[in-house]
Design an enzyme around this catalytic site. Structure first.
Site, PDB file in Angstrom:
ATOM      1  N   ASN A   1      14.414  32.831 -44.775  1.00  0.00           N
ATOM      2  CA  ASN A   1      14.500  33.238 -43.677  1.00  0.00           C
ATOM      3  C   ASN A   1      14.797  34.926 -43.464  1.00  0.00           C
ATOM      4  O   ASN A   1      14.958  35.263 -42.047  1.00  0.00           O
ATOM      5  CB  ASN A   1      15.578  32.548 -42.714  1.00  0.00           C
ATOM      6  CG  ASN A   1      17.266  33.008 -43.168  1.00  0.00           C
ATOM      7  OD1 ASN A   1      17.213  33.329 -44.443  1.00  0.00           O
ATOM      8  ND2 ASN A   1      18.180  32.789 -42.317  1.00  0.00           N
TER       9      ASN A   1
ATOM     10  N   SER B   1      14.542  33.866 -28.422  1.00  0.00           N
ATOM     11  CA  SER B   1      15.426  33.899 -29.564  1.00  0.00           C
ATOM     12  C   SER B   1      16.610  35.138 -29.165  1.00  0.00           C
ATOM     13  O   SER B   1      16.365  36.121 -28.428  1.00  0.00           O
ATOM     14  CB  SER B   1      14.728  34.830 -30.779  1.00  0.00           C
ATOM     15  OG  SER B   1      15.779  35.166 -31.777  1.00  0.00           O
TER      16      SER B   1
ATOM     17  N   ASP C   1      20.279  30.643 -44.242  1.00  0.00           N
ATOM     18  CA  ASP C   1      20.600  29.584 -43.543  1.00  0.00           C
ATOM     19  C   ASP C   1      21.598  28.588 -44.150  1.00  0.00           C
ATOM     20  O   ASP C   1      22.501  28.061 -43.236  1.00  0.00           O
ATOM     21  CB  ASP C   1      19.613  28.692 -43.309  1.00  0.00           C
ATOM     22  CG  ASP C   1      18.327  29.405 -42.238  1.00  0.00           C
ATOM     23  OD1 ASP C   1      18.970  29.953 -41.377  1.00  0.00           O
ATOM     24  OD2 ASP C   1      17.178  28.777 -42.175  1.00  0.00           O
TER      25      ASP C   1
ATOM     26  N   SER D   1      18.476  36.396 -31.267  1.00  0.00           N
ATOM     27  CA  SER D   1      18.871  37.387 -32.714  1.00  0.00           C
ATOM     28  C   SER D   1      18.757  39.084 -32.120  1.00  0.00           C
ATOM     29  O   SER D   1      19.584  39.549 -32.622  1.00  0.00           O
ATOM     30  CB  SER D   1      17.848  37.051 -33.738  1.00  0.00           C
ATOM     31  OG  SER D   1      17.883  35.862 -34.293  1.00  0.00           O
TER      32      SER D   1
ATOM     33  N   LYS E   1       8.516  29.723 -41.903  1.00  0.00           N
ATOM     34  CA  LYS E   1       9.749  29.690 -42.928  1.00  0.00           C
ATOM     35  C   LYS E   1       9.271  29.205 -44.220  1.00  0.00           C
ATOM     36  O   LYS E   1       9.550  29.653 -45.229  1.00  0.00           O
ATOM     37  CB  LYS E   1      10.963  28.983 -42.590  1.00  0.00           C
ATOM     38  CG  LYS E   1      11.947  29.804 -41.553  1.00  0.00           C
ATOM     39  CD  LYS E   1      13.280  28.911 -41.369  1.00  0.00           C
ATOM     40  CE  LYS E   1      14.067  29.489 -40.269  1.00  0.00           C
ATOM     41  NZ  LYS E   1      15.343  28.953 -40.183  1.00  0.00           N
TER      42      LYS E   1
ATOM     43  N   TYR F   1      21.985  24.699 -29.979  1.00  0.00           N
ATOM     44  CA  TYR F   1      22.936  25.657 -29.428  1.00  0.00           C
ATOM     45  C   TYR F   1      22.464  25.862 -28.045  1.00  0.00           C
ATOM     46  O   TYR F   1      23.166  26.413 -27.095  1.00  0.00           O
ATOM     47  CB  TYR F   1      23.342  26.703 -30.060  1.00  0.00           C
ATOM     48  CG  TYR F   1      21.982  27.785 -30.552  1.00  0.00           C
ATOM     49  CD1 TYR F   1      21.367  28.505 -29.751  1.00  0.00           C
ATOM     50  CD2 TYR F   1      21.566  27.356 -31.939  1.00  0.00           C
ATOM     51  CE1 TYR F   1      20.326  29.146 -30.319  1.00  0.00           C
ATOM     52  CE2 TYR F   1      20.307  28.021 -32.257  1.00  0.00           C
ATOM     53  CZ  TYR F   1      19.647  29.106 -31.447  1.00  0.00           C
ATOM     54  OH  TYR F   1      18.656  29.676 -31.774  1.00  0.00           O
TER      55      TYR F   1
HETATM   56  P1  NAP Z   1      11.473  21.017 -37.671  1.00  0.00           P
HETATM   57  O1  NAP Z   1      11.214  21.464 -39.118  1.00  0.00           O
HETATM   58  O2  NAP Z   1      10.604  21.025 -36.890  1.00  0.00           O
HETATM   59  O3  NAP Z   1      12.125  19.801 -38.170  1.00  0.00           O
HETATM   60  C1  NAP Z   1      12.617  18.862 -36.990  1.00  0.00           C
HETATM   61  C2  NAP Z   1      12.873  17.522 -37.568  1.00  0.00           C
HETATM   62  O4  NAP Z   1      13.499  16.770 -36.465  1.00  0.00           O
HETATM   63  C3  NAP Z   1      11.695  16.456 -38.288  1.00  0.00           C
HETATM   64  O5  NAP Z   1      12.136  15.857 -39.288  1.00  0.00           O
HETATM   65  C4  NAP Z   1      11.533  15.995 -36.856  1.00  0.00           C
HETATM   66  O6  NAP Z   1      10.918  14.558 -37.440  1.00  0.00           O
HETATM   67  C5  NAP Z   1      12.678  15.591 -36.387  1.00  0.00           C
HETATM   68  N1  NAP Z   1      12.639  15.198 -35.242  1.00  0.00           N
HETATM   69  C6  NAP Z   1      12.039  15.993 -34.009  1.00  0.00           C
HETATM   70  N2  NAP Z   1      12.238  15.066 -32.848  1.00  0.00           N
HETATM   71  C7  NAP Z   1      12.853  14.002 -33.184  1.00  0.00           C
HETATM   72  C8  NAP Z   1      12.886  12.765 -32.446  1.00  0.00           C
HETATM   73  N3  NAP Z   1      12.723  12.823 -30.727  1.00  0.00           N
HETATM   74  N4  NAP Z   1      13.652  11.922 -33.111  1.00  0.00           N
HETATM   75  C9  NAP Z   1      13.975  11.806 -34.307  1.00  0.00           C
HETATM   76  N5  NAP Z   1      13.557  13.132 -35.106  1.00  0.00           N
HETATM   77  C10 NAP Z   1      13.145  13.948 -34.462  1.00  0.00           C
HETATM   78  O7  NAP Z   1      12.637  21.981 -37.061  1.00  0.00           O
HETATM   79  P2  NAP Z   1      13.964  22.690 -37.783  1.00  0.00           P
HETATM   80  O8  NAP Z   1      13.454  24.028 -37.969  1.00  0.00           O
HETATM   81  O9  NAP Z   1      14.413  21.751 -38.805  1.00  0.00           O
HETATM   82  O10 NAP Z   1      14.873  22.727 -36.521  1.00  0.00           O
HETATM   83  C11 NAP Z   1      15.543  21.437 -35.872  1.00  0.00           C
HETATM   84  C12 NAP Z   1      16.657  21.980 -34.810  1.00  0.00           C
HETATM   85  O11 NAP Z   1      17.602  22.785 -35.549  1.00  0.00           O
HETATM   86  C13 NAP Z   1      15.870  22.818 -33.744  1.00  0.00           C
HETATM   87  O12 NAP Z   1      16.697  22.455 -32.721  1.00  0.00           O
HETATM   88  C14 NAP Z   1      16.311  24.191 -34.090  1.00  0.00           C
HETATM   89  O13 NAP Z   1      16.613  24.999 -33.085  1.00  0.00           O
HETATM   90  C15 NAP Z   1      17.758  23.850 -34.588  1.00  0.00           C
HETATM   91  N6  NAP Z   1      18.192  25.089 -35.756  1.00  0.00           N
HETATM   92  C16 NAP Z   1      19.342  25.779 -35.526  1.00  0.00           C
HETATM   93  C17 NAP Z   1      19.704  26.680 -36.135  1.00  0.00           C
HETATM   94  C18 NAP Z   1      20.996  27.343 -36.016  1.00  0.00           C
HETATM   95  O14 NAP Z   1      21.051  28.607 -36.362  1.00  0.00           O
HETATM   96  N7  NAP Z   1      21.976  26.973 -35.288  1.00  0.00           N
HETATM   97  C19 NAP Z   1      18.884  27.037 -37.412  1.00  0.00           C
HETATM   98  C20 NAP Z   1      17.731  26.192 -37.519  1.00  0.00           C
HETATM   99  C21 NAP Z   1      17.354  25.371 -36.870  1.00  0.00           C
HETATM  100  P3  NAP Z   1       9.367  14.525 -37.835  1.00  0.00           P
HETATM  101  O15 NAP Z   1       9.322  15.167 -39.093  1.00  0.00           O
HETATM  102  O16 NAP Z   1       9.125  12.949 -37.969  1.00  0.00           O
HETATM  103  O17 NAP Z   1       8.453  15.216 -36.881  1.00  0.00           O
END
Ligand code: NAP
Length: 303
Positions: free
Chosen positions: A91, A19, A107, A21, A70, A246
């Site tokens: 968060n 992280s 978020d 952060s 979360k 990112y």
């Molecule tokens: P999460 O709760 O694990 O959800 C991930 C989602 O992506 C799920 O719907 C999953 O599908 C889907 N997925 C994963 N791999 C896939 C693939 N190969 N093809 C199609 N769908 C796929 O994760 P999250 O917390 O939402 O985070 C998602 C991304 O956003 C991460 O990379 C995280 O680092 C980023 N993020 C960034 C910030 C920021 O501040 N910039 C904040 C939060 C998150 P299934 O349900 O079918 O497994």
């Protein structure tokens, strides 16, 4: 300099090693002249309840929460802000007067910041969101707040997608106001009709880890363009691509998008802005040195 008067802030998650952060928040704390220190606290799900109690006893001034806690942490907060309640996700934690924690969510604010900074009329626009996990909830909530009219969520699992859509249509039906009818619909990534709907999309958000540098092996995943390369030729050239990922900056998807002339936003600004919004809550200060936070985060990501 940590001394006897130093107060603590922390990040609860598992893993938290990568992280940025701590670097970002400590840079801001230094600039604000606050004798506080922000530390990463790896925590297993089975220890979460006791860790939360201990940190409250130790007078931690505030906490951030990340993967995988979360959602589950909402059950361990003694109070939730209306937004955290709606999202079912927290968060940011603030200590409250009854020796517990109040759960909030920054978020949505973080996600919206780069979109709101654009001189753009969002009402009556359409958006597509890939992914129906934790961050997609904040994304869809943010899109509703912006006034976007049509929101399509693409998932890869029919049941999970249906649950996600039904939940959000229930919890967000009167958000931000009751009067506006906004349709949140779901579509499977394998749907043969999917590419047709691309012609009318104004904003596309990747809320999956596709394209992210793999934390364990530090190599890129092989399927690193969401939905494959071809489909991105079908978007309107005015469309905006927004990747929550990112690491790396830019992702392969945004590189492709830029080449094709789309406006692109990466996940760094969301990261910085949600962190700044948390710090504002903890410190109760009006001014948060966002530029310092952004610079610290960018440098940490280069390491
Ligand atoms: P999460 O709760 O694990 O959800 C991930 C989602 O992506 C799920 O719907 C999953 O599908 C889907 N997925 C994963 N791999 C896939 C693939 N190969 N093809 C199609 N769908 C796929 O994760 P999250 O917390 O939402 O985070 C998602 C991304 O956003 C991460 O990379 C995280 O680092 C980023 N993020 C960034 C910030 C920021 O501040 N910039 C904040 C939060 C998150 P299934 O349900 O079918 O497994």
């Amino acid at each position: 300099m940590i001394n006897g008067k130093t107060e603590f802030l922390g990040l609860l998650g598992n893993p938290v090693k990568h992280s940025v952060s701590p670097v970002m928040q400590n840079a801001a704390l230094k600039e604000m002249n606050l004798n506080w220190c922000y530390i990463a606290l790896p925590c297993r799900s089975e220890d979460l309840e006791s860790v939360l109690k201990s940190l409250r006893t130790l007078n931690f001034h505030g906490l951030n929460v990340t993967i995988p806690h979360k959602n589950i942490i909402t059950n361990l907060c003694t109070e939730l802000t209306p937004l955290a309640k709606r999202l079912g996700a927290v968060n940011t934690l603030l200590p409250n007067t009854n020796q517990g924690w109040t759960g909030g969510n920054t978020d949505v604010e973080g996600f919206l910041a780069p979109l709101k900074s654009k001189n753009y009329e969002w009402e009556n626009r359409s958006a597509m969101v890939l992914g129906c996990g934790g961050s997609a909830k904040a994304v869809v909530t943010g899109l509703k707040e912006l006034g976007i009219d049509k929101i399509n969520v693409i998932g890869r699992d029919k049941d999970r997608l249906n649950i996600f859509i039904n939940n959000l249509n229930q919890t967000l039906f009167d958000f931000p106001k009751k009067s506006k009818e906004v349709s949140i619909k779901g579509c499977l990534a394998t749907d043969s009709e999917l590419s047709k709907s691309f012609e009318k999309i104004d904003l596309f958000v990747n809320a999956t880890p596709i394209g992210m540098t793999n934390e364990k092996t530090l190599i890129k995943t092989t399927d690193n363009i969401p939905l494959g390369k071809e489909i991105w030729q079908k978007l309107d050239s005015e469309a905006i691509l927004y990747d929550l990922v990112y690491t790396p900056r830019p992702t392969e998807w945004l590189k492709l998008g830029k080449k094709q002339g789309y406006e692109c936003i990466d996940g760094l600004e969301m990261l910085v802005q949600q962190g700044a919004a948390s710090l504002k809550l903890w410190s109760d200060k009006q001014f948060i040195p966002i530029d310092i936070m952004r610079k610290a985060a960018k440098n940490a990501l280069l390491d």
